[in-house]
Scaffold this motif. Structure first.
Motif, PDB file in Angstrom:
ATOM      1  N   PRO A 103     -10.938   6.328  -6.653  1.00 21.02           N
ATOM      2  CA  PRO A 103     -10.225   5.135  -7.143  1.00 21.02           C
ATOM      3  C   PRO A 103      -9.887   4.182  -5.995  1.00 21.02           C
ATOM      4  O   PRO A 103      -8.969   4.431  -5.215  1.00 21.02           O
ATOM      5  CB  PRO A 103      -8.962   5.727  -7.770  1.00 21.02           C
ATOM      6  N   LEU A 104     -10.638   3.087  -5.916  1.00 18.29           N
ATOM      7  CA  LEU A 104     -10.485   2.136  -4.815  1.00 18.29           C
ATOM      8  C   LEU A 104      -9.054   1.632  -4.675  1.00 18.29           C
ATOM      9  O   LEU A 104      -8.549   1.498  -3.558  1.00 18.29           O
ATOM     10  CB  LEU A 104     -11.453   0.955  -4.987  1.00 18.29           C
ATOM     11  N   GLU A 105      -8.372   1.364  -5.775  1.00 18.35           N
ATOM     12  CA  GLU A 105      -7.002   0.851  -5.695  1.00 18.35           C
ATOM     13  C   GLU A 105      -6.061   1.859  -5.016  1.00 18.35           C
ATOM     14  O   GLU A 105      -5.181   1.471  -4.253  1.00 18.35           O
ATOM     15  CB  GLU A 105      -6.484   0.454  -7.074  1.00 18.35           C
ATOM     16  N   LYS A 106      -6.256   3.136  -5.298  1.00 13.08           N
ATOM     17  CA  LYS A 106      -5.420   4.162  -4.655  1.00 13.08           C
ATOM     18  C   LYS A 106      -5.761   4.293  -3.172  1.00 13.08           C
ATOM     19  O   LYS A 106      -4.870   4.500  -2.337  1.00 13.08           O
ATOM     20  CB  LYS A 106      -5.565   5.503  -5.366  1.00 13.08           C
ATOM     21  N   LYS A 108      -6.867   1.838  -1.265  1.00  9.96           N
ATOM     22  CA  LYS A 108      -6.260   0.658  -0.645  1.00  9.96           C
ATOM     23  C   LYS A 108      -4.751   0.826  -0.485  1.00  9.96           C
ATOM     24  O   LYS A 108      -4.181   0.452   0.549  1.00  9.96           O
ATOM     25  CB  LYS A 108      -6.541  -0.593  -1.480  1.00  9.96           C
ATOM     26  N   LYS A 109      -4.102   1.387  -1.486  1.00 10.26           N
ATOM     27  CA  LYS A 109      -2.649   1.598  -1.446  1.00 10.26           C
ATOM     28  C   LYS A 109      -2.276   2.563  -0.322  1.00 10.26           C
ATOM     29  O   LYS A 109      -1.334   2.323   0.430  1.00 10.26           O
ATOM     30  CB  LYS A 109      -2.160   2.126  -2.800  1.00 10.26           C
ATOM     31  N   SER A 112      -2.795   0.838   3.030  1.00  3.86           N
ATOM     32  CA  SER A 112      -1.744  -0.163   3.201  1.00  3.86           C
ATOM     33  C   SER A 112      -0.403   0.478   3.569  1.00  3.86           C
ATOM     34  O   SER A 112       0.292   0.004   4.474  1.00  3.86           O
ATOM     35  CB  SER A 112      -1.610  -0.980   1.920  1.00  3.86           C
TER      36      SER A 112
END
Length: 139
Positions: A103-106, A108-109, A112
């Protein structure tokens, strides 16, 4: 406040031994400048410190998010000035994830959070040099 102390002991020629958290690390210069290449040079260890710090954060955060990876690498590229004292003026951190349906969003999170909140090495470096990063997913 916590305090860390490292003692580095001269061994011979340009070689030094550091003890870090009970682990011995030999530091040395290249043969071209009078060393014997018994260990890494000090400046590249700055790159390793950043990679290790942020890597530990990212793995820890992703475990809490229940993201499972097949493999994970952190590559840090450091650009040095031409003049003395030669120093890094820019570092780029490349986060290489391997796995299926990551999961790309996870990802990135997690990156970050490490960069902006948890990694003390990147927090310090950011005050002195340009830090950039990128995420690569390897299938």
């Amino acid at each position: 406040m916590a305090k860390h102390e490292i003692k580095v002991s001269w061994k011979d020629k340009l070689a030094f031994e550091a003890e870090v958290d009970g682990h011995k690390i030999m530091l040395d210069a290249t043969e071209a400048v009078g060393g014997e290449n018994k260990g890494p040079r000090p400046k590249p260890l700055m790159l390793a410190a950043l990679a290790g710090c942020t890597g530990i954060d990212v793995v820890s955060i992703l475990k809490k998010m229940r993201v499972e990876m097949e493999d994970f690498n952190v590559v840090v590229e450091g650009d040095l000035t031409d003049e003395h004292p030669k120093q890094y003026y820019k570092m780029n951190v490349i986060y290489e994830f391997k796995g299926k349906d990551l999961p790309l969003e996870k990802l990135k999170k997690a990156v970050s959070l490490s960069e902006e909140r948890y990694c003390g090495v990147s927090a310090l470096y950011r005050k002195a040099i340009e830090l950039t990063s990128e995420i690569k997913i390897i299938d």
